[in-house]
Design an enzyme around this catalytic site. Structure first.
Site, PDB file in Angstrom:
ATOM      1  N   GLU A 238       0.849  -1.201   0.000  1.00  0.00           N
ATOM      2  CA  GLU A 238       0.000   0.000   0.000  1.00  0.00           C
ATOM      3  C   GLU A 238       0.888   1.255   0.000  1.00  0.00           C
ATOM      4  O   GLU A 238       0.608   2.216  -0.730  1.00  0.00           O
ATOM      5  CB  GLU A 238      -0.920   0.006   1.223  1.00  0.00           C
ATOM      6  CG  GLU A 238      -1.825   1.232   1.237  1.00  0.00           C
ATOM      7  CD  GLU A 238      -2.760   1.300   2.451  1.00  0.00           C
ATOM      8  OE1 GLU A 238      -2.848   0.308   3.200  1.00  0.00           O
ATOM      9  OE2 GLU A 238      -3.393   2.355   2.632  1.00  0.00           O
ATOM     10  N   GLY A 360      -0.504   5.696   6.683  1.00  0.00           N
ATOM     11  CA  GLY A 360       0.596   5.940   7.630  1.00  0.00           C
ATOM     12  C   GLY A 360       1.091   7.366   7.477  1.00  0.00           C
ATOM     13  O   GLY A 360       1.640   7.725   6.431  1.00  0.00           O
ATOM     14  N   GLU A 363       4.995  11.199  10.111  1.00  0.00           N
ATOM     15  CA  GLU A 363       5.665  11.101  11.414  1.00  0.00           C
ATOM     16  C   GLU A 363       5.685   9.653  11.910  1.00  0.00           C
ATOM     17  O   GLU A 363       6.663   9.200  12.503  1.00  0.00           O
ATOM     18  CB  GLU A 363       4.943  11.972  12.458  1.00  0.00           C
ATOM     19  CG  GLU A 363       4.945  13.454  12.157  1.00  0.00           C
ATOM     20  CD  GLU A 363       3.760  13.883  11.279  1.00  0.00           C
ATOM     21  OE1 GLU A 363       3.175  13.027  10.578  1.00  0.00           O
ATOM     22  OE2 GLU A 363       3.438  15.074  11.292  1.00  0.00           O
TER      23      GLU A 363
HETATM   24  C1  LIG Z   1      -9.437  10.361   2.146  1.00  0.00           C
HETATM   25  C2  LIG Z   1      -9.051   9.307   3.132  1.00  0.00           C
HETATM   26  C3  LIG Z   1      -9.184   7.972   2.812  1.00  0.00           C
HETATM   27  C4  LIG Z   1      -8.871   6.987   3.755  1.00  0.00           C
HETATM   28  N1  LIG Z   1      -9.105   5.672   3.451  1.00  0.00           N
HETATM   29  C5  LIG Z   1      -9.022   4.748   4.445  1.00  0.00           C
HETATM   30  C6  LIG Z   1      -9.457   3.400   4.231  1.00  0.00           C
HETATM   31  O1  LIG Z   1      -9.901   3.025   3.135  1.00  0.00           O
HETATM   32  N2  LIG Z   1      -9.395   2.522   5.271  1.00  0.00           N
HETATM   33  C7  LIG Z   1      -8.914   2.880   6.495  1.00  0.00           C
HETATM   34  O2  LIG Z   1      -8.888   2.055   7.391  1.00  0.00           O
HETATM   35  N3  LIG Z   1      -8.469   4.149   6.726  1.00  0.00           N
HETATM   36  C8  LIG Z   1      -8.520   5.087   5.739  1.00  0.00           C
HETATM   37  N4  LIG Z   1      -8.109   6.381   5.970  1.00  0.00           N
HETATM   38  C9  LIG Z   1      -7.580   6.726   7.278  1.00  0.00           C
HETATM   39  C10 LIG Z   1      -6.082   7.062   7.273  1.00  0.00           C
HETATM   40  O3  LIG Z   1      -5.331   5.888   7.139  1.00  0.00           O
HETATM   41  C11 LIG Z   1      -5.828   7.812   8.598  1.00  0.00           C
HETATM   42  O4  LIG Z   1      -6.377   9.110   8.441  1.00  0.00           O
HETATM   43  C12 LIG Z   1      -4.396   7.866   8.965  1.00  0.00           C
HETATM   44  O5  LIG Z   1      -3.925   6.595   9.304  1.00  0.00           O
HETATM   45  C13 LIG Z   1      -4.179   8.802  10.160  1.00  0.00           C
HETATM   46  O6  LIG Z   1      -5.053   8.480  11.199  1.00  0.00           O
HETATM   47  P1  LIG Z   1      -5.931   9.645  11.875  1.00  0.00           P
HETATM   48  O7  LIG Z   1      -6.549  10.440  10.807  1.00  0.00           O
HETATM   49  O8  LIG Z   1      -6.823   9.042  12.886  1.00  0.00           O
HETATM   50  O9  LIG Z   1      -4.868  10.591  12.578  1.00  0.00           O
HETATM   51  P2  LIG Z   1      -4.240  10.397  14.038  1.00  0.00           P
HETATM   52  O10 LIG Z   1      -3.814   8.997  14.251  1.00  0.00           O
HETATM   53  O11 LIG Z   1      -5.158  11.005  15.027  1.00  0.00           O
HETATM   54  O12 LIG Z   1      -2.959  11.334  13.896  1.00  0.00           O
HETATM   55  C14 LIG Z   1      -3.104  12.738  13.630  1.00  0.00           C
HETATM   56  C15 LIG Z   1      -1.754  13.286  13.212  1.00  0.00           C
HETATM   57  O13 LIG Z   1      -0.894  13.232  14.339  1.00  0.00           O
HETATM   58  C16 LIG Z   1       0.428  12.974  13.931  1.00  0.00           C
HETATM   59  N5  LIG Z   1       0.858  11.745  14.658  1.00  0.00           N
HETATM   60  C17 LIG Z   1       0.136  10.630  14.906  1.00  0.00           C
HETATM   61  N6  LIG Z   1       0.844   9.752  15.630  1.00  0.00           N
HETATM   62  C18 LIG Z   1       2.049  10.319  15.849  1.00  0.00           C
HETATM   63  C19 LIG Z   1       3.249   9.905  16.522  1.00  0.00           C
HETATM   64  N7  LIG Z   1       3.327   8.700  17.112  1.00  0.00           N
HETATM   65  N8  LIG Z   1       4.306  10.739  16.532  1.00  0.00           N
HETATM   66  C20 LIG Z   1       4.222  11.955  15.944  1.00  0.00           C
HETATM   67  N9  LIG Z   1       3.137  12.405  15.276  1.00  0.00           N
HETATM   68  C21 LIG Z   1       2.073  11.596  15.240  1.00  0.00           C
HETATM   69  C22 LIG Z   1       0.410  12.831  12.419  1.00  0.00           C
HETATM   70  O14 LIG Z   1       0.755  14.074  11.844  1.00  0.00           O
HETATM   71  C23 LIG Z   1      -1.028  12.510  12.109  1.00  0.00           C
HETATM   72  O15 LIG Z   1      -1.404  12.960  10.811  1.00  0.00           O
HETATM   73  C24 LIG Z   1      -8.377   7.355   5.028  1.00  0.00           C
HETATM   74  C25 LIG Z   1      -8.208   8.721   5.336  1.00  0.00           C
HETATM   75  C26 LIG Z   1      -8.566   9.684   4.430  1.00  0.00           C
HETATM   76  C27 LIG Z   1      -8.454  11.131   4.836  1.00  0.00           C
END
Ligand SMILES: Cc1cc2nc3c(=O)[nH]c(=O)nc-3n(C[C@H](O)[C@H](O)[C@H](O)COP(=O)(O)OP(=O)(O)OC[C@H]3O[C@@H](n4cnc5c(N)ncnc54)[C@H](O)[C@@H]3O)c2cc1C
Length: 377
Positions: A238, A360, A363
Site C-alpha cells: 500500500e 501511515g 511522522e
Molecule cells: C481520504 C481518506 C481515505 C482513507 N481511506 C481509508 C481506508 O480506506 N481505510 C482505512 O482504514 N483508513 C482510511 N483512511 C484513514 C487514514 O489511514 C488515517 O487518516 C491515517 O492513518 C491517520 O489516522 P488519523 O486520521 O486518525 O490521525 P491520528 O492517528 O489522530 O494522527 C493525527 C496526526 O498526528 C500525527 N501523529 C500521529 N501519531 C504520531 C506519533 N506517534 N508521533 C508523531 N506524530 C504523530 C500525524 O501528523 C497525524 O497525521 C483514510 C483517510 C482519508 C483522509
C-alpha cells in the site's frame, strides 16, 4: 521494460484516454466513480494486475502494478480515481493470501471481475495511526461473531458490497486483532455518513457503524488474532502504491506546467524563456526522478522477497515530499488559471494533501523506520 510491460502500459494509457479522462470532472463533481468503470477496467485486464491467477487475477508482481499505475497517471488519471477504482488493492490481498476458498470465490474473484466493490476498514474515530489500539469488537457466539463499533474515513465505503474489517477478537494490543469480511445489508451494519473532503473528490469516503452485527465465523480471514500481522504485511505494498500516486501526479503536473510555460506569454515572451522558470521545471523534474527511481528500486527488492518495510516508509516519504513541492509549483506556474476549479493541476494539488497522512502519516512512518533502522533508544 519488457514487451509485456510495454503492452500493459499502452493498454492502461489508452483505457484512461478513452474511459476516464473525458468523464473525470463529472465524477469529481458527483463524488464517486460509476460501477461500470470497474467492469470496463476488468474487461481490459487491469483490475487484477499483480493478483495471482488462482484467485482470479491477471498474475504479475508489484512492478507490473507500478508500471500500470504510472501509465494511468501519465494519461491524466487522478489519485482519487485510483483510490476509488483500485480499492480492491487494499481490501483483497489479505483474503487472497489467507482467506478460505469460499471467501476467495465470493469476494476476491467477483471484485477482480469488476462485479463487486470491497473496502478495507481499519481506522476508527478514536484514531488511525495506532492500529493496535482499535476498539471495534467481535465477540464469538457459536458459529457467529457479534460485531460492535465504528469505522471512519473508509475509501469506497459508500459503494462497497463488503468490507474487510479489523476487529478486536482478543485482548488489548496488536495480538488481539482479526480481520472479518462483513457484507453490506447485514442487519446492524450501516453507512452513517458520506464524508466530503479537500481532495480525492471522485473517491467516496464513509463512516460505518456496526451494532450487534452477526457475521458468520467462516468470514474470518486467516487465523483468529492474526489480523495485525496481515495488515502490516500488506502495508508495504500500500505504501509503495501511495508513493506511485505521489510521483505519478507530480510527473503529470510537471508535464502540464512545462506545456503551459511554453505557450503562456508574459512581458512579451513565453514563460519558459525565463531562466528562473526553467530552473524551477528542472528542480521539479529532479524530485520526480529521485522519487520514481527509489520507489521502483524498493518495489524490485520487495519482489525479490527482501524485507523492505523501512525502505517502503522512506519511499513514501520521498515521493509525498516530491508531490507536495511539485504540485504546488505547477499551480504557481499556471498563475490564476491554476487556482480555478476544473484545472487539472488544481486537482492534483488538492489530491496531494492526503498522501502524507493516509496509509501511515509521515511522522508515524519516520518512527517505524527509526526503529527498524536501529535509530531508536
Ligand atoms: C481520504 C481518506 C481515505 C482513507 N481511506 C481509508 C481506508 O480506506 N481505510 C482505512 O482504514 N483508513 C482510511 N483512511 C484513514 C487514514 O489511514 C488515517 O487518516 C491515517 O492513518 C491517520 O489516522 P488519523 O486520521 O486518525 O490521525 P491520528 O492517528 O489522530 O494522527 C493525527 C496526526 O498526528 C500525527 N501523529 C500521529 N501519531 C504520531 C506519533 N506517534 N508521533 C508523531 N506524530 C504523530 C500525524 O501528523 C497525524 O497525521 C483514510 C483517510 C482519508 C483522509
Amino acid at each position: 521494460m519488457t514487451a509485456e510491460l510495454q503492452a500493459l502500459r499502452d493498454t492502461a494509457r489508452e483505457f484512461v484516454r478513452r474511459e476516464v479522462a473525458p468523464y473525470l470532472q463529472d465524477w469529481e463533481d458527483a463524488g464517486s466513480v460509476p460501477r461500470e468503470l470497474h467492469l470496463a477496467a476488468a474487461k481490459q485486464g487491469l483490475l487484477g494486475v499483480s493478483f495471482p491467477e488462482e484467485v482470479g487475477g491477471q498474475g504479475g508482481g508489484l512492478l507490473d502494478s507500478v508500471t500500470m499505475q504510472e501509465a494511468f497517471f501519465e494519461a491524466g488519471a487522478s489519485s482519487g480515481l485510483m483510490a476509488a477504482l483500485f480499492t480492491g488493492g487494499i481490501a483483497l490481498p489479505h483474503i487472497a493470501a489467507n482467506g478460505s476458498p469460499d471467501l476467495v470465490d465470493r469476494f476476491v474473484r467477483p471484485t477482480l471481475a469488476g462485479e463487486k466493490i470491497g473496502s478495507l476498514a481499519v481506522t476508527e474515530p478514536g484514531g488511525g495511526s495506532d492500529v493496535a489500539g482499535i476498539r471495534t469488537t467481535a465477540r464469538r457466539e457459536g458459529d457467529e461473531y457479534v460485531v460492535n463499533g465504528t469505522k471512519t474515513f473508509i475509501t469506497s465505503g459508500i459503494r462497497a458490497d463488503f468490507v474487510t474489517t479489523a476487529v478486536r477478537t482478543g485482548g488489548q494490543g496488536h495480538a488481539g486483532i482479526s480481520l472479518l469480511v462483513i457484507e453490506k445489508g447485514t442487519p446492524g451494519f450501516a453507512v452513517d455518513r458520506a464524508l466530503t473532503k479537500m481532495g480525492w473528490h471522485c473517491s467516496d469516503t464513509a463512516e460505518l457503524s456496526f451494532v450487534d452485527v452477526r457475521v458468520p465465523a467462516t468470514h474470518l480471514v486467516g487465523e483468529e488474532n492474526t489480523g495485525f500481522v496481515q495488515i502490516a504485511e500488506q502495508f508495504v505494498v500500500e505504501r509503495i502504491g501511495l508513493a506511485v500516486h505521489a510521483y505519478g501526479i507530480a510527473d503529470r503536473s510537471l508535464a502540464l506546467a512545462a506545456d503551459y510555460c511554453r505557450h503562456r506569454e508574459t512581458f512579451g515572451k513565453p514563460l519558459i524563456a525565463n531562466q528562473v522558470v526553467r530552473h524551477k521545471l528542472v528542480e521539479m523534474r529532479r524530485q520526480v526522478e529521485v522519487a520514481r527511481t527509489y520507489t521502483r528500486a524498493v518495489a524490485a527488492r520487495h519482489e525479490e522477497g527482501e524485507n523492505v518495510i523501512a525502505e517502503a516508509c522512506l519511499a513514501k516519504q520521498t515521493a509525498v515530499d516530491c508531490a507536495s513541492y511539485v504540485c504546488d509549483q505547477a499551480v504557481q506556474l499556471h498563475g490564476g488559471a491554476g487556482y480555478l476549479h476544473g484545472t487539472e493541476v488544481e486537482r492534483h494539488y488538492r489530491d496531494a494533501r492526503i498522501l502524507p497522512i493516509g496509509g501511515g502519516a509521515n511522522e508515524v512512518l519516520a518512527d517505524l523506520a527509526a526503529r527498524l533502522l536501529g535509530y531508536a533508544s
